[in-house]
Design an enzyme around this catalytic site. Structure first.
Site, PDB file in Angstrom:
ATOM      1  N   GLU A 173     -14.089  -9.522   0.541  1.00  9.95           N
ATOM      2  CA  GLU A 173     -14.683  -8.280   0.804  1.00  9.95           C
ATOM      3  C   GLU A 173     -14.881  -7.591  -0.495  1.00  9.95           C
ATOM      4  O   GLU A 173     -14.889  -6.442  -0.995  1.00  9.95           O
ATOM      5  CB  GLU A 173     -13.456  -7.215   1.350  1.00  9.95           C
ATOM      6  CG  GLU A 173     -13.213  -7.551   2.701  1.00  9.95           C
ATOM      7  CD  GLU A 173     -12.123  -6.423   3.282  1.00  9.95           C
ATOM      8  OE1 GLU A 173     -12.177  -5.984   4.609  1.00  9.95           O
ATOM      9  OE2 GLU A 173     -11.203  -6.150   2.637  1.00  9.95           O
TER      10      GLU A 173
ATOM     11  N   GLU B  92     -19.175  -3.111   2.282  1.00  8.19           N
ATOM     12  CA  GLU B  92     -18.408  -2.308   3.178  1.00  8.19           C
ATOM     13  C   GLU B  92     -18.828  -0.762   2.816  1.00  8.19           C
ATOM     14  O   GLU B  92     -19.041  -0.099   1.717  1.00  8.19           O
ATOM     15  CB  GLU B  92     -17.076  -2.573   2.563  1.00  8.19           C
ATOM     16  CG  GLU B  92     -15.994  -1.516   3.525  1.00  8.19           C
ATOM     17  CD  GLU B  92     -14.533  -1.963   3.036  1.00  8.19           C
ATOM     18  OE1 GLU B  92     -13.708  -0.951   3.165  1.00  8.19           O
ATOM     19  OE2 GLU B  92     -14.123  -2.884   2.597  1.00  8.19           O
TER      20      GLU B  92
ATOM     21  N   CYS C 203     -10.721   2.640   7.572  1.00  8.02           N
ATOM     22  CA  CYS C 203     -10.874   3.270   6.273  1.00  8.02           C
ATOM     23  C   CYS C 203     -12.367   3.895   6.379  1.00  8.02           C
ATOM     24  O   CYS C 203     -12.548   4.929   5.782  1.00  8.02           O
ATOM     25  CB  CYS C 203     -10.626   2.150   5.079  1.00  8.02           C
ATOM     26  SG  CYS C 203     -11.634   0.787   5.202  1.00  8.02           S
ATOM     27  N   CYS C 204     -13.500   2.964   7.025  1.00  2.45           N
ATOM     28  CA  CYS C 204     -14.884   3.454   6.738  1.00  2.45           C
ATOM     29  C   CYS C 204     -15.064   4.793   7.687  1.00  2.45           C
ATOM     30  O   CYS C 204     -15.633   5.667   7.212  1.00  2.45           O
ATOM     31  CB  CYS C 204     -15.498   2.282   7.114  1.00  2.45           C
ATOM     32  SG  CYS C 204     -15.525   0.810   5.771  1.00  2.45           S
TER      33      CYS C 204
ATOM     34  N   HIS D 193       1.031  -1.227  -0.090  1.00  7.57           N
ATOM     35  CA  HIS D 193      -0.057   0.016  -0.013  1.00  7.57           C
ATOM     36  C   HIS D 193       0.749   1.168   0.054  1.00  7.57           C
ATOM     37  O   HIS D 193       0.250   2.291   0.554  1.00  7.57           O
ATOM     38  CB  HIS D 193      -0.660  -0.015   1.304  1.00  7.57           C
ATOM     39  CG  HIS D 193      -2.142  -1.037   1.140  1.00  7.57           C
ATOM     40  ND1 HIS D 193      -1.983  -1.937   0.393  1.00  7.57           N
ATOM     41  CD2 HIS D 193      -3.556  -0.733   1.389  1.00  7.57           C
ATOM     42  CE1 HIS D 193      -3.316  -2.794   0.529  1.00  7.57           C
ATOM     43  NE2 HIS D 193      -3.973  -2.070   1.314  1.00  7.57           N
TER      44      HIS D 193
END
Length: 614
Positions: free
Chosen positions: A314, A330, A398-399, A153
């Site tokens: 996911e 998600e 992240c959410c 990442h």
């Protein structure tokens, strides 16, 4: 005004449209910057206030005090001693929080928040290495190993750094974070690209960010790098083993014909493809985007606009595999659907994209945050046994950061412009000023949407001028009327928009009245999870039943001859229209899906058992 010189920015994957003459005739419309739209309704405005007053400080506290996200930068900057802690992508969560905070500052100044962000940004800048590289996981925990693992990442974090840097610069005029982002992007561009190293980012994001950075700086290296990274996919450049589809690397992007793999990765990748097309006028990727859109919307999307049915990856499995209680959906993916569909509408000018944007926005994305604005869903199922609840934070955060950067920029999805028309894509009480057909126009909406289908639009040109006002007629709407100054409007329907082309004068008003009956909807018969069940919708909202309103939840059955009563209750769940199915054998009360799990724990269903016999 021409499309090529209109400046605009959007939420969560913000667009900055700079001069791009190649695409003058390519884009159908360009969104109006959210900072140029004053949202003033009773639905979104309170949520934006809570985002600024509750969500932003709450999430920054998590990053600064309760986790090591900020401390990792301070250690790397030599401001304090210690060891790196966390997950290898934690830097990105902080960048997204800065972006969301910057958006809130753009809507409403807050010197205390700005000073806090300046302190955090100083630590980020201090952590950057002399060659421009910045990633605390590698700087502190694995020095000497950077650019050795495509799944770690590094470029994903750079993408979110770029977006945060641009957002903070636009909000405050301060360049420090943007300069950090440019130096990191330069570091990458020096090492990767044609004739240099090959690389497939394990998680797309940098592609859309690089297009944005090109728009901000005019430096073509960034646009070329975005294209290079898009073109690297599907060509065996990375060894993902049996997980190639998960990383969205199974086909060259221009050849993609079905959506598969990780849902958020897909959304960021497709948004980057659309951004590159919008910037360059190169239509190479558009047939693939069309195929992918059809696949997800027609075969792999939930009623709520949520996507990604499987917890295992996911993401996506086979067509029509849409379980309810086990749905993943998600929050980040729903926001991604908003981003991607907004780009598709720019490219195509068709209301069906705004329809899906709206569905995902009001249902799949909005469910991701509590009414108190300090609790979050990562996963958004369509049924619950009573044990699924929002949490204050997640290890992978992240959410929360995604929804935080989405809410303050909702205004960026409402209006757009083309050379000769104003486009009204969403119905939000708001005002803006745009330039169209060579004149300045003040525009405002008054509405109680989504509870009521009446929308009044005030059109105030600086001088009498002919131009078009294009008003989206939602796909869910089967009965509507349109008037100008109280008289039935002269319009044509074009790609789902009612187009009123006339000479506008100060004081002109448009009234759109949309019927909002309760809709009983059946799933595609190939969705086995919904056999013998129905969902309830009204306007853009999907509804559900909760045990809090239906104590005999086990016996809940919707009957074909039910009558529906709609009631607005200002004291219920922050003010909602509830729907009661009045029927023999026991009434059922439905609430908007986005508002579930804000009361006592209990069971929930969107798809309710259905008795077809009248």
């Amino acid at each position: 005004m021409t499309i090529s010189n209109k400046i605009c920015s959007l939420s969560a994957g913000v667009l900055i449209m700079a001069s791009c003459s190649e695409s003058d005739t390519f884009l159908k419309n360009v969104p109006v910057d959210f900072s140029e739209v004053e949202v003033c309704d009773d639905f979104w405005k309170p949520r934006m206030i809570l985002q600024a007053d509750v969500t932003v400080p709450f999430c920054l506290d998590q990053c600064c005090s309760h986790t090591s996200r900020v401390r990792n930068f301070r250690i790397a900057a030599g401001m304090e001693e210690g060891e790196w802690k966390g997950l290898f992508y934690d830097d990105s969560d902080l960048y997204k929080m800065i972006e969301g905070a910057a958006y809130s500052l753009r809507n409403r100044k807050n010197p205390e928040l700005e000073a806090r962000l300046d302190s955090i940004i100083a630590a980020v800048a201090g952590a950057q290495m002399s060659d421009g590289y910045i990633d605390t996981y590698y700087i502190l925990a694995h020095p000497g190993e950077r650019w050795t693992d495509m799944d770690k990442h590094e470029m994903y974090c750079c993408g979110h750094l770029i977006e945060a840097g641009i957002a903070y610069f636009h909000s405050t005029g301060k360049r420090q974070l943007l300069d950090v982002a440019c130096r990191f992007a330069d570091h990458i561009a020096e090492r990767f690209g044609e004739g240099k190293r090959e690389w497939v980012p394990g998680h797309p994001e940098i592609e859309l960010a690089l297009v944005k950075l090109y728009r901000e700086t005019g430096k073509k290296d960034y646009l070329d790098l975005a294209h290079f990274l898009l073109e690297q996919r599907g060509k065996g450049k990375a060894d993902w083993g049996e997980h190639t589809e998960y990383y969205v690397d199974a086909q060259p992007v221009a050849e993609m014909d079905r959506i598969c793999g990780h849902a958020v990765r897909c959304m960021y990748l497709f948004t980057g493809m659309a951004d590159y097309a919008a910037q360059t006028g190169d239509g190479t990727y558009i047939p693939a985007l069309d195929r992918l859109w059809d696949d997800v919307v027609l075969r792999k999307m939930y009623q709520t606009g949520g996507i990604g049915s499987s917890r295992h990856n996911e993401g996506f499995t086979e067509a029509y595999d849409l379980p309810n209680e086990d749905a993943y959906c998600e929050t980040c993916a729903s926001v991604g659907m908003v981003m991607w569909n907004q780009r598709m509408n720019m490219l195509k000018g068709e209301s069906r994209y705004a329809d899906i944007l709206e569905r995902s926005m009001y249902n799949g994305a909005l469910a991701g945050i509590s009414l108190s604005s300090d609790r979050f869903f990562y996963v958004n199922p369509l049924a619950s046994s009573g044990d699924h609840h929002r949490k204050p934070w997640y290890g992978t955060a992240c959410c929360p950061s995604q929804i935080s950067r989405f809410l303050p920029s909702v205004g960026g999805y409402v209006y757009s412009v083309s050379d000769d028309s104003i486009w009204i894509n969403l119905f939000v009480g708001s005002g803006t000023e745009v330039s169209v057909a060579g004149t300045s126009v003040s525009l405002s909406q008054t509405t109680r949407y989504p509870w009521d289908g009446s929308v009044t639009v005030s059109v105030v040109p600086e001088r009498a001028k002919r131009f078009g006002v294009r008003i989206r007629i939602p796909g869910w709407c089967t009965g509507w009327s349109l008037k100008v100054n109280g008289v039935p409007a002269d319009f044509i329907l074009e790609d789902g928009y009612a187009v009123i082309d006339r000479k506008w004068r100060r004081g002109d008003t448009v009234l759109l009245d949309m019927d909002m009956p309760v809709r009983v909807e059946a799933a595609d018969p190939r969705v086995k999870a919904d056999e013998g069940r129905r969902s309830i919708c009204r306007g853009p909202l999907v509804y559900c039943i909760e045990e809090a309103d239906n104590p005999e939840f086990d016996k809940a059955v919707l009957k074909a001859d039910a009558d529906f009563e709609v009631e607005y209750d200002p004291g219920l769940l922050g003010g909602v229209c509830s729907i009661t199915a009045v029927q023999d054998g026991g009434d059922l009360k439905f609430i908007p899906y986005y508002a579930w799990d804000n009361r006592d724990p209990g069971r929930m269903e969107v798809w309710v058992r259905y008795d077809e016999h009248k």
